[in-house]
Design a protein around this motif. Structure first.
Motif, PDB file in Angstrom:
ATOM      1  N   CYS A  36       0.833  -1.209   0.000  1.00  0.00           N
ATOM      2  CA  CYS A  36       0.000   0.000   0.000  1.00  0.00           C
ATOM      3  C   CYS A  36       0.867   1.258   0.000  1.00  0.00           C
ATOM      4  O   CYS A  36       0.585   2.216  -0.733  1.00  0.00           O
ATOM      5  CB  CYS A  36      -0.914   0.009   1.223  1.00  0.00           C
ATOM      6  SG  CYS A  36      -2.214  -1.230   1.199  1.00  0.00           S
ATOM      7  N   LEU A  37       1.914   1.259   0.825  1.00  0.00           N
ATOM      8  CA  LEU A  37       2.730   2.458   0.996  1.00  0.00           C
ATOM      9  C   LEU A  37       3.522   2.804  -0.262  1.00  0.00           C
ATOM     10  O   LEU A  37       3.624   3.984  -0.625  1.00  0.00           O
ATOM     11  CB  LEU A  37       3.682   2.278   2.179  1.00  0.00           C
ATOM     12  CG  LEU A  37       3.038   2.284   3.558  1.00  0.00           C
ATOM     13  CD1 LEU A  37       4.062   1.918   4.629  1.00  0.00           C
ATOM     14  CD2 LEU A  37       2.429   3.649   3.859  1.00  0.00           C
ATOM     15  N   LEU A  38       4.082   1.807  -0.918  1.00  0.00           N
ATOM     16  CA  LEU A  38       4.946   2.098  -2.064  1.00  0.00           C
ATOM     17  C   LEU A  38       4.167   2.702  -3.240  1.00  0.00           C
ATOM     18  O   LEU A  38       4.457   3.831  -3.658  1.00  0.00           O
ATOM     19  CB  LEU A  38       5.704   0.835  -2.476  1.00  0.00           C
ATOM     20  CG  LEU A  38       6.750   0.336  -1.456  1.00  0.00           C
ATOM     21  CD1 LEU A  38       7.314  -1.013  -1.885  1.00  0.00           C
ATOM     22  CD2 LEU A  38       7.874   1.343  -1.289  1.00  0.00           C
ATOM     23  N   PRO A  39       3.153   2.023  -3.789  1.00  0.00           N
ATOM     24  CA  PRO A  39       2.414   2.652  -4.895  1.00  0.00           C
ATOM     25  C   PRO A  39       1.527   3.799  -4.432  1.00  0.00           C
ATOM     26  O   PRO A  39       1.335   4.772  -5.164  1.00  0.00           O
ATOM     27  CB  PRO A  39       1.586   1.502  -5.471  1.00  0.00           C
ATOM     28  CG  PRO A  39       1.439   0.538  -4.360  1.00  0.00           C
ATOM     29  CD  PRO A  39       2.688   0.659  -3.539  1.00  0.00           C
ATOM     30  N   GLY A  40       0.993   3.713  -3.195  1.00  0.00           N
ATOM     31  CA  GLY A  40       0.170   4.808  -2.688  1.00  0.00           C
ATOM     32  C   GLY A  40       0.978   6.086  -2.518  1.00  0.00           C
ATOM     33  O   GLY A  40       0.524   7.177  -2.891  1.00  0.00           O
ATOM     34  N   GLY A  41       2.193   5.959  -1.982  1.00  0.00           N
ATOM     35  CA  GLY A  41       3.057   7.127  -1.854  1.00  0.00           C
ATOM     36  C   GLY A  41       3.452   7.695  -3.207  1.00  0.00           C
ATOM     37  O   GLY A  41       3.509   8.920  -3.388  1.00  0.00           O
ATOM     38  N   ALA A  42       3.720   6.795  -4.175  1.00  0.00           N
ATOM     39  CA  ALA A  42       4.056   7.268  -5.522  1.00  0.00           C
ATOM     40  C   ALA A  42       2.875   7.993  -6.154  1.00  0.00           C
ATOM     41  O   ALA A  42       3.052   9.023  -6.819  1.00  0.00           O
ATOM     42  CB  ALA A  42       4.478   6.079  -6.386  1.00  0.00           C
ATOM     43  N   ALA A  43       1.659   7.482  -5.939  1.00  0.00           N
ATOM     44  CA  ALA A  43       0.469   8.129  -6.498  1.00  0.00           C
ATOM     45  C   ALA A  43       0.279   9.528  -5.919  1.00  0.00           C
ATOM     46  O   ALA A  43      -0.021  10.483  -6.647  1.00  0.00           O
ATOM     47  CB  ALA A  43      -0.762   7.265  -6.232  1.00  0.00           C
ATOM     48  N   ILE A  44       0.468   9.679  -4.611  1.00  0.00           N
ATOM     49  CA  ILE A  44       0.334  10.995  -3.976  1.00  0.00           C
ATOM     50  C   ILE A  44       1.412  11.945  -4.487  1.00  0.00           C
ATOM     51  O   ILE A  44       1.152  13.132  -4.742  1.00  0.00           O
ATOM     52  CB  ILE A  44       0.411  10.868  -2.448  1.00  0.00           C
ATOM     53  CG1 ILE A  44      -0.818  10.109  -1.916  1.00  0.00           C
ATOM     54  CG2 ILE A  44       0.503  12.233  -1.789  1.00  0.00           C
ATOM     55  CD1 ILE A  44      -2.130  10.847  -2.119  1.00  0.00           C
ATOM     56  N   ALA A  45       2.635  11.442  -4.665  1.00  0.00           N
ATOM     57  CA  ALA A  45       3.724  12.289  -5.177  1.00  0.00           C
ATOM     58  C   ALA A  45       3.419  12.782  -6.590  1.00  0.00           C
ATOM     59  O   ALA A  45       3.650  13.962  -6.915  1.00  0.00           O
ATOM     60  CB  ALA A  45       5.040  11.513  -5.146  1.00  0.00           C
ATOM     61  N   ILE A  46       2.887  11.896  -7.436  1.00  0.00           N
ATOM     62  CA  ILE A  46       2.537  12.302  -8.801  1.00  0.00           C
ATOM     63  C   ILE A  46       1.415  13.337  -8.766  1.00  0.00           C
ATOM     64  O   ILE A  46       1.442  14.334  -9.500  1.00  0.00           O
ATOM     65  CB  ILE A  46       2.133  11.071  -9.634  1.00  0.00           C
ATOM     66  CG1 ILE A  46       3.321  10.130  -9.801  1.00  0.00           C
ATOM     67  CG2 ILE A  46       1.586  11.484 -10.994  1.00  0.00           C
ATOM     68  CD1 ILE A  46       2.953   8.764 -10.346  1.00  0.00           C
ATOM     69  N   TRP A  47       0.430  13.114  -7.909  1.00  0.00           N
ATOM     70  CA  TRP A  47      -0.687  14.055  -7.814  1.00  0.00           C
ATOM     71  C   TRP A  47      -0.203  15.430  -7.337  1.00  0.00           C
ATOM     72  O   TRP A  47      -0.630  16.460  -7.857  1.00  0.00           O
ATOM     73  CB  TRP A  47      -1.743  13.511  -6.865  1.00  0.00           C
ATOM     74  CG  TRP A  47      -2.991  14.339  -6.814  1.00  0.00           C
ATOM     75  CD1 TRP A  47      -4.094  14.215  -7.596  1.00  0.00           C
ATOM     76  CD2 TRP A  47      -3.238  15.445  -5.933  1.00  0.00           C
ATOM     77  NE1 TRP A  47      -5.030  15.172  -7.260  1.00  0.00           N
ATOM     78  CE2 TRP A  47      -4.534  15.939  -6.243  1.00  0.00           C
ATOM     79  CE3 TRP A  47      -2.515  16.057  -4.928  1.00  0.00           C
ATOM     80  CZ2 TRP A  47      -5.096  17.018  -5.578  1.00  0.00           C
ATOM     81  CZ3 TRP A  47      -3.072  17.136  -4.257  1.00  0.00           C
ATOM     82  CH2 TRP A  47      -4.345  17.614  -4.579  1.00  0.00           C
ATOM     83  N   LEU A  48       0.694  15.466  -6.358  1.00  0.00           N
ATOM     84  CA  LEU A  48       1.229  16.739  -5.862  1.00  0.00           C
ATOM     85  C   LEU A  48       2.028  17.458  -6.942  1.00  0.00           C
ATOM     86  O   LEU A  48       1.988  18.697  -7.036  1.00  0.00           O
ATOM     87  CB  LEU A  48       2.088  16.500  -4.625  1.00  0.00           C
ATOM     88  CG  LEU A  48       1.327  16.140  -3.342  1.00  0.00           C
ATOM     89  CD1 LEU A  48       2.307  15.766  -2.235  1.00  0.00           C
ATOM     90  CD2 LEU A  48       0.435  17.297  -2.892  1.00  0.00           C
ATOM     91  N   ALA A  49       2.771  16.694  -7.744  1.00  0.00           N
ATOM     92  CA  ALA A  49       3.507  17.317  -8.847  1.00  0.00           C
ATOM     93  C   ALA A  49       2.540  17.930  -9.857  1.00  0.00           C
ATOM     94  O   ALA A  49       2.761  19.050 -10.342  1.00  0.00           O
ATOM     95  CB  ALA A  49       4.407  16.278  -9.517  1.00  0.00           C
ATOM     96  N   ALA A  50       1.453  17.210 -10.163  1.00  0.00           N
ATOM     97  CA  ALA A  50       0.448  17.755 -11.083  1.00  0.00           C
ATOM     98  C   ALA A  50      -0.223  18.986 -10.491  1.00  0.00           C
ATOM     99  O   ALA A  50      -0.481  19.971 -11.193  1.00  0.00           O
ATOM    100  CB  ALA A  50      -0.592  16.676 -11.407  1.00  0.00           C
ATOM    101  N   PHE A  51      -0.499  18.939  -9.193  1.00  0.00           N
ATOM    102  CA  PHE A  51      -1.117  20.083  -8.517  1.00  0.00           C
ATOM    103  C   PHE A  51      -0.209  21.310  -8.596  1.00  0.00           C
ATOM    104  O   PHE A  51      -0.664  22.421  -8.885  1.00  0.00           O
ATOM    105  CB  PHE A  51      -1.400  19.724  -7.057  1.00  0.00           C
ATOM    106  CG  PHE A  51      -2.061  20.814  -6.274  1.00  0.00           C
ATOM    107  CD1 PHE A  51      -3.443  20.903  -6.209  1.00  0.00           C
ATOM    108  CD2 PHE A  51      -1.301  21.757  -5.581  1.00  0.00           C
ATOM    109  CE1 PHE A  51      -4.055  21.916  -5.480  1.00  0.00           C
ATOM    110  CE2 PHE A  51      -1.906  22.763  -4.859  1.00  0.00           C
ATOM    111  CZ  PHE A  51      -3.289  22.849  -4.809  1.00  0.00           C
ATOM    112  N   SER A  52       1.082  21.109  -8.354  1.00  0.00           N
ATOM    113  CA  SER A  52       2.034  22.219  -8.414  1.00  0.00           C
ATOM    114  C   SER A  52       2.079  22.831  -9.812  1.00  0.00           C
ATOM    115  O   SER A  52       2.166  24.065  -9.959  1.00  0.00           O
ATOM    116  CB  SER A  52       3.432  21.735  -8.014  1.00  0.00           C
ATOM    117  OG  SER A  52       3.419  21.213  -6.707  1.00  0.00           O
TER     118      SER A  52
END
Length: 243
Positions: free
Chosen positions: A112-128
């Protein structure tokens, strides 16, 4: 008659071995993270990441985005990234109730942590990046949008963690995607008085809707914790108590 007592057995185990404590769960998890990251199916997350990059870059290319358009884009990205992260829980050993060197919940937590953390990181990059395309002074609250993404991600992971108990293949992740999309569509189609996805940041039902999502946020993660429990150990404990 004189009887000689038997000689006491002397341990030949080295002192260093006797004093060595078993590795902690944290150390085991850290050691497992690298090989498990190679076993995770990253392809869906990579495909979605490419799609997210394209959609936030090419929609109204060269123009400023309105707040409502940016909001729709970030919600689409969050939903798709949560669905893609669910594929990380596809594990051939997930439904195995036999003995394992590492507890099932540790393996599932890392998945959960590995792909979930990657998904949040990608979303934050898109948000920025989206922030750079908005008109100056636009209201675009990252905290409220992260709550929405957290709910979508939690539901997808919890549904996948439940589904992998019954099937080890990609069908489990697809079932999780169906559950997540059904939740999103079901809440979108609610009457206007119960609107949970306000179309404009900070106006109308925005605060009430996000108070609701904040209250709901722990539920999918509690579901995820329960779905990750080791059934074999629970059954063994119940059996020993009845003896």
């Amino acid at each position: 008659m004189h009887v000689t007592p038997p000689a006491r057995q002397v341990s030949v185990v080295p002192a260093a071995v006797r004093s060595a404590a078993p590795p902690s769960r944290l150390r085991v998890a850290l050691l497992l993270a690298r090989p498990l990251s190679r076993a995770i199916d990253w392809a869906p997350l990579v495909v979605v990441a490419v799609f997210v990059t394209g959609v936030v870059s090419l929609v109204r290319y060269g123009e400023e985005l309105s707040g409502s358009n940016a909001l729709v884009l970030m919600r689409i990205c969050g939903t798709l990234l949560g669905a893609a992260a669910a594929f990380g829980l596809v594990d051939a050993m997930a439904a195995d109730l036999g003995a394992a060197a590492v507890p099932r919940w540790v393996r599932q937590a890392l998945r959960c942590l590995l792909p979930g953390g990657a998904a949040i990181a990608i979303w934050l990059a898109a948000f920025s990046y989206i922030l750079t395309r908005l008109p100056e002074g636009s209201l675009f609250p990252v905290g409220d949008l992260l709550i929405e993404v957290g709910v979508c991600l939690g539901i997808a992971l919890a549904a996948a963690a439940t589904a992998v108990r019954f099937t080890p293949g990609r069908q489990a992740a697809m079932a999780a995607v169906v559950v997540q999309l059904a939740m999103v569509l079901g809440t979108i189609l609610l009457p206007q008085q119960l609107r949970l996805w306000p179309p404009t940041c900070g106006f109308g039902y925005w605060d009430q809707a996000h108070l609701f999502w904040l209250a709901m946020l722990p539920l999918p993660y509690l579901w995820l914790i329960l779905a990750g429990l080791d059934l074999r150990r629970s059954r063994w404990r119940r059996a020993t108590r009845t003896r």
